[in-house]
Enzyme design. Structure first.
Site, PDB file in Angstrom:
ATOM      1  N   GLY A  11      25.857  14.721  -3.242  1.00 44.53           N
ATOM      2  CA  GLY A  11      24.446  14.646  -3.643  1.00 44.53           C
ATOM      3  C   GLY A  11      23.663  13.799  -2.653  1.00 44.53           C
ATOM      4  N   ARG A  72      27.933  20.435  -1.090  1.00 45.25           N
ATOM      5  CA  ARG A  72      29.304  20.302  -1.587  1.00 45.25           C
ATOM      6  C   ARG A  72      30.031  21.493  -0.978  1.00 45.25           C
ATOM      7  NH1 ARG A  72      28.376  16.137  -5.441  1.00 45.25           N
ATOM      8  NH2 ARG A  72      26.389  16.399  -6.503  1.00 45.25           N
ATOM      9  N   ASP A 103      32.673   9.165  -3.374  1.00 46.24           N
ATOM     10  CA  ASP A 103      34.126   9.045  -3.239  1.00 46.24           C
ATOM     11  C   ASP A 103      34.782  10.374  -2.869  1.00 46.24           C
ATOM     12  OD1 ASP A 103      33.446   9.929  -5.803  1.00 46.24           O
ATOM     13  OD2 ASP A 103      35.301   9.192  -6.675  1.00 46.24           O
ATOM     14  N   THR A 126      25.216   7.423  -2.694  1.00 44.37           N
ATOM     15  CA  THR A 126      25.133   8.195  -3.934  1.00 44.37           C
ATOM     16  C   THR A 126      24.307   7.394  -4.920  1.00 44.37           C
ATOM     17  OG1 THR A 126      26.337   8.892  -5.919  1.00 44.37           O
ATOM     18  CG2 THR A 126      27.459   7.298  -4.517  1.00 44.37           C
ATOM     19  N   ASP A 128      24.759   7.233  -7.891  1.00 47.80           N
ATOM     20  CA  ASP A 128      25.564   6.896  -9.080  1.00 47.80           C
ATOM     21  C   ASP A 128      26.118   5.464  -9.098  1.00 47.80           C
ATOM     22  OD1 ASP A 128      25.134   9.421 -10.004  1.00 47.80           O
ATOM     23  OD2 ASP A 128      27.073  10.211  -9.382  1.00 47.80           O
ATOM     24  N   ASP A 130      29.005   4.313  -8.162  1.00 45.49           N
ATOM     25  CA  ASP A 130      30.309   4.405  -8.826  1.00 45.49           C
ATOM     26  C   ASP A 130      31.450   4.331  -7.815  1.00 45.49           C
ATOM     27  OD1 ASP A 130      29.777   6.785  -7.578  1.00 45.49           O
ATOM     28  OD2 ASP A 130      30.450   8.062  -9.229  1.00 45.49           O
ATOM     29  N   GLY A 171      24.136  10.951 -13.962  1.00 44.70           N
ATOM     30  CA  GLY A 171      25.438  10.287 -14.040  1.00 44.70           C
ATOM     31  C   GLY A 171      26.403  11.142 -14.852  1.00 44.70           C
ATOM     32  N   ARG A 172      27.050  12.079 -14.137  1.00 46.07           N
ATOM     33  CA  ARG A 172      27.958  13.005 -14.834  1.00 46.07           C
ATOM     34  C   ARG A 172      29.209  12.266 -15.280  1.00 46.07           C
ATOM     35  NH1 ARG A 172      28.536  17.759 -11.085  1.00 46.07           N
ATOM     36  NH2 ARG A 172      26.389  18.217 -11.616  1.00 46.07           N
ATOM     37  N   ARG A 212      10.974  -4.359 -38.865  1.00 44.12           N
ATOM     38  CA  ARG A 212      10.271  -5.527 -38.301  1.00 44.12           C
ATOM     39  C   ARG A 212       8.946  -5.121 -37.669  1.00 44.12           C
ATOM     40  NH1 ARG A 212      15.689  -6.862 -36.632  1.00 44.12           N
ATOM     41  NH2 ARG A 212      15.328  -5.859 -34.629  1.00 44.12           N
ATOM     42  N   LYS A 214       8.543  -2.538 -35.290  1.00 41.60           N
ATOM     43  CA  LYS A 214       8.597  -1.955 -33.937  1.00 41.60           C
ATOM     44  C   LYS A 214       8.276  -0.457 -33.998  1.00 41.60           C
ATOM     45  CE  LYS A 214      11.497  -1.445 -29.914  1.00 41.60           C
ATOM     46  NZ  LYS A 214      12.504  -1.990 -29.079  1.00 41.60           N
ATOM     47  N   ARG A 247      11.645  13.147 -29.498  1.00 43.34           N
ATOM     48  CA  ARG A 247      11.553  14.092 -28.395  1.00 43.34           C
ATOM     49  C   ARG A 247      12.668  13.766 -27.403  1.00 43.34           C
ATOM     50  NH1 ARG A 247       8.568  15.902 -31.589  1.00 43.34           N
ATOM     51  NH2 ARG A 247       6.385  16.567 -31.337  1.00 43.34           N
ATOM     52  N   GLN A 255      15.207  11.786  -9.972  1.00 38.76           N
ATOM     53  CA  GLN A 255      15.858  10.508  -9.658  1.00 38.76           C
ATOM     54  C   GLN A 255      16.508  10.513  -8.283  1.00 38.76           C
ATOM     55  OE1 GLN A 255      18.113   9.260 -13.582  1.00 38.76           O
ATOM     56  NE2 GLN A 255      17.658  11.428 -13.534  1.00 38.76           N
TER      57      GLN A 255
HETATM   58  P1  ADP Z   1      30.586  12.803  -3.648  1.00 41.35           P
HETATM   59  O1  ADP Z   1      30.954  12.614  -2.230  1.00 41.35           O
HETATM   60  O2  ADP Z   1      29.157  12.415  -3.925  1.00 41.35           O
HETATM   61  O3  ADP Z   1      31.577  12.165  -4.602  1.00 41.35           O
HETATM   62  P2  ADP Z   1      31.774  15.395  -4.209  1.00 41.35           P
HETATM   63  O4  ADP Z   1      32.867  14.839  -5.038  1.00 41.35           O
HETATM   64  O5  ADP Z   1      31.112  16.653  -4.676  1.00 41.35           O
HETATM   65  O6  ADP Z   1      30.583  14.369  -3.965  1.00 41.35           O
HETATM   66  O7  ADP Z   1      32.392  15.629  -2.760  1.00 41.35           O
HETATM   67  C1  ADP Z   1      31.579  16.102  -1.705  1.00 41.35           C
HETATM   68  C2  ADP Z   1      32.402  16.971  -0.782  1.00 41.35           C
HETATM   69  O8  ADP Z   1      33.461  16.195  -0.199  1.00 41.35           O
HETATM   70  C3  ADP Z   1      33.116  18.151  -1.449  1.00 41.35           C
HETATM   71  O9  ADP Z   1      32.282  19.257  -1.675  1.00 41.35           O
HETATM   72  C4  ADP Z   1      34.191  18.445  -0.418  1.00 41.35           C
HETATM   73  O10 ADP Z   1      33.644  19.122   0.681  1.00 41.35           O
HETATM   74  C5  ADP Z   1      34.589  17.043   0.027  1.00 41.35           C
HETATM   75  N1  ADP Z   1      35.736  16.566  -0.756  1.00 41.35           N
HETATM   76  C6  ADP Z   1      35.726  16.029  -1.995  1.00 41.35           C
HETATM   77  N2  ADP Z   1      36.964  15.708  -2.416  1.00 41.35           N
HETATM   78  C7  ADP Z   1      37.807  16.089  -1.412  1.00 41.35           C
HETATM   79  C8  ADP Z   1      39.230  16.055  -1.250  1.00 41.35           C
HETATM   80  N3  ADP Z   1      40.033  15.558  -2.185  1.00 41.35           N
HETATM   81  N4  ADP Z   1      39.732  16.534  -0.092  1.00 41.35           N
HETATM   82  C9  ADP Z   1      38.917  17.034   0.875  1.00 41.35           C
HETATM   83  N5  ADP Z   1      37.574  17.095   0.780  1.00 41.35           N
HETATM   84  C10 ADP Z   1      37.014  16.634  -0.354  1.00 41.35           C
HETATM   85  O1  F6P Z   2      26.396  12.360  -7.627  1.00 47.42           O
HETATM   86  C1  F6P Z   2      25.019  12.316  -7.676  1.00 47.42           C
HETATM   87  C2  F6P Z   2      24.493  13.206  -8.789  1.00 47.42           C
HETATM   88  O2  F6P Z   2      23.070  13.183  -8.757  1.00 47.42           O
HETATM   89  C3  F6P Z   2      24.996  12.860 -10.180  1.00 47.42           C
HETATM   90  O3  F6P Z   2      24.315  11.791 -10.789  1.00 47.42           O
HETATM   91  C4  F6P Z   2      24.768  14.158 -10.894  1.00 47.42           C
HETATM   92  O4  F6P Z   2      25.645  14.281 -11.997  1.00 47.42           O
HETATM   93  C5  F6P Z   2      25.112  15.176  -9.838  1.00 47.42           C
HETATM   94  O5  F6P Z   2      24.905  14.544  -8.583  1.00 47.42           O
HETATM   95  C6  F6P Z   2      24.286  16.421  -9.909  1.00 47.42           C
HETATM   96  O6  F6P Z   2      24.751  17.264  -8.917  1.00 47.42           O
HETATM   97  P1  F6P Z   2      24.040  18.647  -8.543  1.00 47.42           P
HETATM   98  O7  F6P Z   2      22.759  18.299  -7.869  1.00 47.42           O
HETATM   99  O8  F6P Z   2      25.020  19.283  -7.631  1.00 47.42           O
HETATM  100  O9  F6P Z   2      23.822  19.362  -9.827  1.00 47.42           O
END
Ligand code: ADP
Ligand code: F6P
Length: 324
Positions: A11, A72, A103, A126, A128, A130, A171-172, A212, A214, A247, A255
């Site tokens: 992302g 991705r 990651d 990212t 996130d 995380d 934040g999935r 209260r 609110k 709502r 974001q």
């Molecule tokens: P983020 O980097 O934000 O965590 P993703 O998990 O979607 O996002 O990973 C982004 C890209 O990194 C994936 O589409 C893929 O190309 C590569 N990637 C992710 N995990 C692996 C892995 N275990 N081995 C090789 N490439 C990976």
């Molecule tokens: O990892 C960043 C993020 O924006 C997450 O918070 C969200 O869950 C995900 O990417 C959404 O991904 P996509 O834009 O591929 O739907």
């Protein structure tokens, strides 16, 4: 090292451009050329790159998104695809790679280094927040501020009408945005993927605050919560508090966009510069983390081995305690 590659993956996050700019301009000081692979690992696999010089990265510091594109790329999970991409990189004379992403992107980068000896450095980018080994990821501060601004506006109508709002933030698999937004926007409660919430307990707190006097009630829900985001959680809530009007608002990708905050520009600039310093000085297989506000090199293997850090549940308690 004469030429290094850079790519953004996963992302997009506000501040990625600031990191690219810092990397290019630091590389210039070392007489190193930078080429950018377009659209993350997709461009890397295809061998598609453009050279970036100091002027090419002018006027991008304040821009959201990533000027070199991201994606991705499922093909990159395939070891044979990585092998071909690494060979193509070598043939093009590119000697090191900076990967800005989350990651997942780091897993791909580490695989490249371990399987094919490609020197890699990761920069956490990212929204996130995380990633283990860094206090902040590029884009988190901007995303939190964007969500807080939106909720400030929602509060006006909640206060005027007495309607309750379930606001979904991104934040999935991570509740970090939700927890920080919850405190900063004065939420009554925060619902995150990492914990199981007691709907009745939240409703009881809201009933007491209504007693209260609110009028405005905001519940922040991370999109990945087990209830099914804000819509799913609102349905569960309706079952225990059926008569209260509400709502649902899904903030979604707003974001991810927008001009990065000063904080994100600063950590991105520190990280982009440090990534090049690492490669230029023969260090690789590391992520540039931010610890105590300063850039540090953290082994990518440790980052991946630790997995996602635990969320700061103290923020949930604080939000609830201060909700009034
Ligand atoms: P983020 O980097 O934000 O965590 P993703 O998990 O979607 O996002 O990973 C982004 C890209 O990194 C994936 O589409 C893929 O190309 C590569 N990637 C992710 N995990 C692996 C892995 N275990 N081995 C090789 N490439 C990976
Ligand atoms: O990892 C960043 C993020 O924006 C997450 O918070 C969200 O869950 C995900 O990417 C959404 O991904 P996509 O834009 O591929 O739907």
């Amino acid at each position: 090292m004469r030429t290094i590659g850079i790519l953004t993956s996963g992302g997009d996050a506000p501040g990625m451009n600031a990191a690219i700019r810092a990397a290019v301009r630091t590389a210039t000081c070392h007489d190193i050329r930078v080429v950018a692979y377009l659209d993350g690992y997709a461009g890397f696999v295809a061998g598609e790159f453009v050279a970036l010089d100091d002027r090419a990265v002018g006027n991008i510091l304040h821009r959201g998104g990533t000027v070199i594109g991201t994606s991705r790329c499922p093909e990159f999970f395939d070891p044979a695809v990585r092998a071909a991409a690494a060979a193509r990189m070598r043939d093009a004379g590119v000697e090191g790679l900076i990967v800005i992403g989350g990651d997942g992107s780091f897993r791909g980068a580490l695989a490249l280094q371990e399987e094919h000896g490609v020197p890699v450095v990761g920069i956490p980018g990212t929204i996130d927040n995380d990633i283990w080994g860094t206090e902040e990821t590029i884009g988190f501060d901007t995303a939190v501020n964007t969500a807080v601004r939106a909720i400030d506006q929602v509060r006006d109508t909640s206060e005027s009408t007495g309607m309750m709002f379930f606001v979904e933030v991104m934040g999935r698999t991570s509740g970090a945005i939700a927890l920080h937004v919850g405190v900063a926007a004065g939420a009554a409660s925060v619902v995150v993927p990492e914990s199981h919430e007691d709907v009745e307990a939240i409703a009881e707190r809201i009933r007491r605050s209504i007693g209260r006097g609110k009028r405005s009630h905001i519940i922040v829900v991370a999109e990945g919560d087990e209830a099914g985001g804000a819509f799913g959680f609102a349905k569960r809530f309706e079952a225990v508090m059926p008569d209260h009007p509400y709502r649902v608002l899904v903030l979604g990708h707003i974001q991810r966009g927008g001009s990065p905050t000063a904080r994100d520009r600063i950590i991105a600039s520190l990280s982009g510069a440090s990534a090049v310093e690492a490669l230029a000085n023969g260090r690789s297989g590391v992520m540039i983390g931010i610890q105590c506000g300063r850039p540090v090199e953290v082994p990518l293997r440790d980052v991946i081995a630790h997995g996602k850090p635990d969320p700061d549940f103290g923020m949930l308690q604080l939000a609830q305690a201060l909700a009034g």
